[in-house]
Design a protein around this motif. Structure first.
Motif, PDB file in Angstrom:
ATOM      1  N   UNK A 114       0.828  -1.206   0.000  1.00  0.00           N
ATOM      2  CA  UNK A 114       0.000   0.000   0.000  1.00  0.00           C
ATOM      3  C   UNK A 114       0.863   1.257   0.000  1.00  0.00           C
ATOM      4  N   UNK A 115       1.978   1.214   0.737  1.00  0.00           N
ATOM      5  CA  UNK A 115       2.871   2.375   0.752  1.00  0.00           C
ATOM      6  C   UNK A 115       3.466   2.630  -0.633  1.00  0.00           C
ATOM      7  N   UNK A 116       3.622   1.586  -1.417  1.00  0.00           N
ATOM      8  CA  UNK A 116       4.145   1.728  -2.775  1.00  0.00           C
ATOM      9  C   UNK A 116       3.106   2.349  -3.701  1.00  0.00           C
ATOM     10  N   UNK A 117       1.812   2.024  -3.457  1.00  0.00           N
ATOM     11  CA  UNK A 117       0.736   2.581  -4.285  1.00  0.00           C
ATOM     12  C   UNK A 117      -0.346   3.164  -3.369  1.00  0.00           C
ATOM     13  N   UNK A 118      -0.075   4.295  -2.753  1.00  0.00           N
ATOM     14  CA  UNK A 118      -1.016   4.859  -1.775  1.00  0.00           C
ATOM     15  C   UNK A 118      -2.338   5.334  -2.365  1.00  0.00           C
ATOM     16  N   UNK A 119      -2.409   5.416  -3.679  1.00  0.00           N
ATOM     17  CA  UNK A 119      -3.650   5.849  -4.303  1.00  0.00           C
ATOM     18  C   UNK A 119      -4.615   4.688  -4.555  1.00  0.00           C
ATOM     19  N   UNK A 120      -4.199   3.462  -4.243  1.00  0.00           N
ATOM     20  CA  UNK A 120      -5.042   2.283  -4.452  1.00  0.00           C
ATOM     21  C   UNK A 120      -5.869   2.011  -3.197  1.00  0.00           C
ATOM     22  N   UNK A 121      -7.157   2.336  -3.276  1.00  0.00           N
ATOM     23  CA  UNK A 121      -8.019   2.160  -2.100  1.00  0.00           C
ATOM     24  C   UNK A 121      -8.221   0.684  -1.765  1.00  0.00           C
ATOM     25  N   UNK A 122      -8.153  -0.175  -2.791  1.00  0.00           N
ATOM     26  CA  UNK A 122      -8.313  -1.609  -2.520  1.00  0.00           C
ATOM     27  C   UNK A 122      -7.166  -2.131  -1.657  1.00  0.00           C
ATOM     28  N   UNK A 123      -5.955  -1.564  -1.855  1.00  0.00           N
ATOM     29  CA  UNK A 123      -4.818  -1.956  -1.024  1.00  0.00           C
ATOM     30  C   UNK A 123      -5.007  -1.485   0.410  1.00  0.00           C
ATOM     31  N   UNK A 124      -5.626  -0.324   0.559  1.00  0.00           N
ATOM     32  CA  UNK A 124      -5.920   0.176   1.907  1.00  0.00           C
ATOM     33  C   UNK A 124      -6.865  -0.779   2.626  1.00  0.00           C
ATOM     34  N   UNK A 125      -7.898  -1.242   1.897  1.00  0.00           N
ATOM     35  CA  UNK A 125      -8.849  -2.180   2.497  1.00  0.00           C
ATOM     36  C   UNK A 125      -8.168  -3.495   2.853  1.00  0.00           C
ATOM     37  N   UNK A 126      -7.206  -3.912   2.017  1.00  0.00           N
ATOM     38  CA  UNK A 126      -6.473  -5.139   2.293  1.00  0.00           C
ATOM     39  C   UNK A 126      -5.655  -5.019   3.568  1.00  0.00           C
ATOM     40  N   UNK A 127      -5.027  -3.866   3.771  1.00  0.00           N
ATOM     41  CA  UNK A 127      -4.245  -3.643   4.986  1.00  0.00           C
ATOM     42  C   UNK A 127      -5.150  -3.714   6.223  1.00  0.00           C
ATOM     43  N   UNK A 128      -6.294  -3.042   6.148  1.00  0.00           N
ATOM     44  CA  UNK A 128      -7.215  -3.040   7.287  1.00  0.00           C
ATOM     45  C   UNK A 128      -7.717  -4.451   7.560  1.00  0.00           C
ATOM     46  N   UNK A 129      -8.012  -5.204   6.498  1.00  0.00           N
ATOM     47  CA  UNK A 129      -8.448  -6.596   6.674  1.00  0.00           C
ATOM     48  C   UNK A 129      -7.355  -7.434   7.335  1.00  0.00           C
ATOM     49  N   UNK A 130      -6.092  -7.199   6.924  1.00  0.00           N
ATOM     50  CA  UNK A 130      -4.971  -7.919   7.540  1.00  0.00           C
ATOM     51  C   UNK A 130      -4.846  -7.559   9.015  1.00  0.00           C
ATOM     52  N   UNK A 131      -5.065  -6.287   9.322  1.00  0.00           N
ATOM     53  CA  UNK A 131      -5.003  -5.841  10.713  1.00  0.00           C
ATOM     54  C   UNK A 131      -6.109  -6.498  11.539  1.00  0.00           C
ATOM     55  N   UNK A 132      -7.293  -6.636  10.941  1.00  0.00           N
ATOM     56  CA  UNK A 132      -8.381  -7.310  11.644  1.00  0.00           C
ATOM     57  C   UNK A 132      -8.044  -8.777  11.904  1.00  0.00           C
ATOM     58  N   UNK A 133      -7.402  -9.420  10.928  1.00  0.00           N
ATOM     59  CA  UNK A 133      -6.992 -10.820  11.134  1.00  0.00           C
ATOM     60  C   UNK A 133      -6.016 -10.942  12.303  1.00  0.00           C
ATOM     61  N   UNK A 134      -5.077 -10.003  12.385  1.00  0.00           N
ATOM     62  CA  UNK A 134      -4.098 -10.031  13.481  1.00  0.00           C
ATOM     63  C   UNK A 134      -4.791  -9.814  14.826  1.00  0.00           C
ATOM     64  N   UNK A 135      -5.715  -8.835  14.862  1.00  0.00           N
ATOM     65  CA  UNK A 135      -6.434  -8.552  16.107  1.00  0.00           C
ATOM     66  C   UNK A 135      -7.314  -9.733  16.502  1.00  0.00           C
ATOM     67  N   UNK A 136      -8.004 -10.317  15.507  1.00  0.00           N
ATOM     68  CA  UNK A 136      -8.868 -11.462  15.799  1.00  0.00           C
ATOM     69  C   UNK A 136      -8.056 -12.651  16.306  1.00  0.00           C
ATOM     70  N   UNK A 137      -6.871 -12.838  15.736  1.00  0.00           N
ATOM     71  CA  UNK A 137      -6.004 -13.923  16.197  1.00  0.00           C
ATOM     72  C   UNK A 137      -5.649 -13.735  17.665  1.00  0.00           C
ATOM     73  N   UNK A 138      -5.272 -12.520  18.020  1.00  0.00           N
ATOM     74  CA  UNK A 138      -4.933 -12.233  19.418  1.00  0.00           C
ATOM     75  C   UNK A 138      -6.156 -12.408  20.316  1.00  0.00           C
ATOM     76  N   UNK A 139      -7.315 -11.924  19.858  1.00  0.00           N
ATOM     77  CA  UNK A 139      -8.548 -12.071  20.639  1.00  0.00           C
ATOM     78  C   UNK A 139      -8.877 -13.538  20.884  1.00  0.00           C
ATOM     79  N   UNK A 140      -8.900 -14.303  19.800  1.00  0.00           N
ATOM     80  CA  UNK A 140      -9.347 -15.696  19.880  1.00  0.00           C
ATOM     81  C   UNK A 140      -8.404 -16.556  20.712  1.00  0.00           C
ATOM     82  N   UNK A 141      -7.110 -16.396  20.477  1.00  0.00           N
ATOM     83  CA  UNK A 141      -6.151 -17.227  21.218  1.00  0.00           C
ATOM     84  C   UNK A 141      -6.175 -16.868  22.694  1.00  0.00           C
ATOM     85  N   UNK A 142      -6.263 -15.578  22.988  1.00  0.00           N
ATOM     86  CA  UNK A 142      -6.321 -15.155  24.386  1.00  0.00           C
ATOM     87  C   UNK A 142      -7.551 -15.729  25.079  1.00  0.00           C
ATOM     88  N   UNK A 143      -8.695 -15.677  24.380  1.00  0.00           N
ATOM     89  CA  UNK A 143      -9.925 -16.235  24.952  1.00  0.00           C
ATOM     90  C   UNK A 143      -9.799 -17.734  25.167  1.00  0.00           C
TER      91      UNK A 143
END
Length: 497
Positions: A114-143
């Motif tokens: 995304x940093x390479x192509x900051x004008x690509x909104x789809x890449x922005x959504x991909x980053x946020x989705x990846x961040x959600x996966x990381x957060x969900x992983x931490x949530x689920x394993x902790x639980x």
């Protein structure tokens, strides 16, 4: 030899042969019973000088004690290994596909794209989705690992109940042995049963035994706490209703002394209880701290800083958490926040299905959970330039900068977030590897000791069948004596007539 002496000799042989034959038959019937010790006849002399055949039980005190130790060691190591494997399964198995380290690596790669192509909104959504996966992983394993602690707590409760029940039965059979020994009764069957209970007790808690007069047995735990002396000692445990990262489980108390938890991958635990305490109170809490520090590291890495250089407080950016308090700010570096991994989440302002815009990650200055505390000083892309990448580049660069982490995690206290998350996986993997090797060794040791005990006290069908043939020959010999005496008596009666 007089005729009466010959008859008495034959009668003695018949009696002894009968007892030995019954003993051999019992041995053969129990050849496949691992809790049975072979019986054999031993000739002794009573106070009058008469020969008496006594049926004795094969026994090796040293091997029995070694078996108890090996049983406790193997049960503890097997319990630890099983729980560590369960933790591994929460991370996706051998390849750790669902571990935080895997999702953090994906997040970093997507952020770089995304940093390479900051004008690509789809890449922005991909980053946020990846961040959600990381957060969900931490949530689920902790639980799940806290749920695992609750399950272990229930296992401890059940084992304490089992231990109390075993000690009650041990007391009954020990009383029968003590009374039977005092009155000269055959207590071999009871001794077999007591030894079986002793093995079962050893699986739950490490024990040492001491036998005193009349075969009365006393039990201590391996750390010297009295467990049984005539009657069982009090064994107390109060289960905890629910666990979270800040919960400390209750101890197991035996005769007023807490049971000591095991340590290390090659655990020092003796019996299942100490191993379960180790997982509940040491292994899982340490891993929980690692998860919490991973969550805090992510929050710190993506925090929004005052662009103007003023002293405005740093606020959460891509990652925040459910109990975020604006007055408290983000957590201090290098200090674990218990339970943070269960609360971390992606800022709603960046999530499309929550009305947010992922592109705000490029620009900065977005509100934090709609609390109205954002300030223009956090806005980096002041001109709204679609090709702006400075903020994204700074996030990518932070992935390569060491952060401070709490020493309670037992990992490096200064390293990158990716290396810290990977180190957490490595810590668990090393523990599993050490435990697996130790489990194999302790299981083999138990097998060897059990085989040695079986060879000493167990039943060999070949030996019993050979002994049965010898007894048959002895019976035939005594029969011939009786026949000879009978013939002599018949001859004597014929002369008298």
């Amino acid at each position: 030899m007089s005729l009466s002496s010959a008859i008495n000799t034959a009668q003695t042989i018949f009696n002894h042969t009968g007892l030995q034959t019954a003993s051999v038959a019992q041995n053969i019937a129990n050849a496949s019973n691992p809790d049975y010790s072979r019986r054999s006849g031993v000739l002794t002399i009573d106070a009058t000088g008469a020969q008496i055949l006594k049926i004795e039980r094969a026994y090796d005190n040293g091997l029995v004690k070694q078996t108890m130790i090996a049983t406790s060691d193997s049960a503890a190591q097997g319990t630890l290994q099983e729980k560590l494997q369960r933790m591994r399964s929460l991370l996706g198995g051998n390849d750790y596909e669902t571990s935080p380290s895997t999702y953090i690596s994906i997040l970093r790669n997507n952020l770089q794209a995304y940093a390479t192509k900051p004008n690509e909104s789809t890449l922005a959504a991909t980053v946020v989705s990846s961040a959600q996966d990381a957060a969900n992983s931490l949530n689920n394993i902790s639980t799940e690992i806290q749920r695992m602690r609750g399950d272990i707590d229930q296992e401890i409760k059940n084992l304490v109940t089992d231990l109390n029940s075993l000690l009650d039965r041990f007391q009954e059979i020990n009383d029968a042995i003590r009374k039977g020994t005092a009155t000269g009764k055959d207590v071999n069957n009871e001794l077999d049963m007591r030894e079986r209970y002793l093995k079962q007790i050893s699986e739950i808690v490490g024990v040492r035994s001491f036998t005193r007069g009349d075969n009365d047995m006393v039990l201590y735990t391996t750390d010297g706490t009295m467990l049984f002396d005539g009657t069982k000692r009090d064994i107390l445990f109060m289960p905890t209703p629910a666990f979270d990262a800040g919960t400390t489980g209750n101890p197991i108390i035996i005769d007023g002394v807490p049971v000591k938890a095991g340590e290390n991958g090659n655990t020092t635990a003796k019996g299942q209880l100490a191993a379960l305490l180790q997982v509940r109170d040491s292994v899982v809490p340490t891993y929980q701290a690692q998860l919490d520090e991973t969550a805090r590291g992510l929050i710190e890495l993506f925090a929004q800083y005052d662009i103007t250089g003023a002293s405005t407080d740093t606020i959460p950016g891509l990652f925040t958490w459910r109990d975020y308090d604006p007055a408290a700010g983000i957590p201090a570096a290098g200090t674990v926040v218990p339970g943070l991994a269960a609360q971390i989440k992606v800022n709603d302002n960046l999530v499309k299905n929550k009305g947010g815009d992922p592109v705000l990650l490029r620009d900065g200055g977005y509100d934090v959970d709609n609390l109205g505390i954002a300030d223009p000083v956090y806005l980096a892309n002041t001109n709204g330039d679609a090709s702006y990448s400075l903020l994204l580049d700074s996030y990518v660069a932070r992935f390569e900068i060491d952060q401070d982490f709490d020493a309670v995690t037992k990992l490096d206290t200064s390293t990158t977030i990716a290396d810290f998350a990977t180190g957490s996986v490595g810590w668990l993997e090393q523990l599993i590897s050490e435990s697996a090797n130790a489990n194999e060794n302790k299981s083999a040791q138990l097998t060897r000791v059990s085989e040695a005990l079986s060879n000493t006290t167990g039943v060999s069908l070949d030996e019993e069948m050979s002994l049965m043939l010898d007894l048959e020959q002895s019976y035939k010999a005594s029969t011939k004596i009786v026949q000879a005496v009978d013939e002599m008596l018949q001859s004597l009666l014929a002369i008298v007539d």
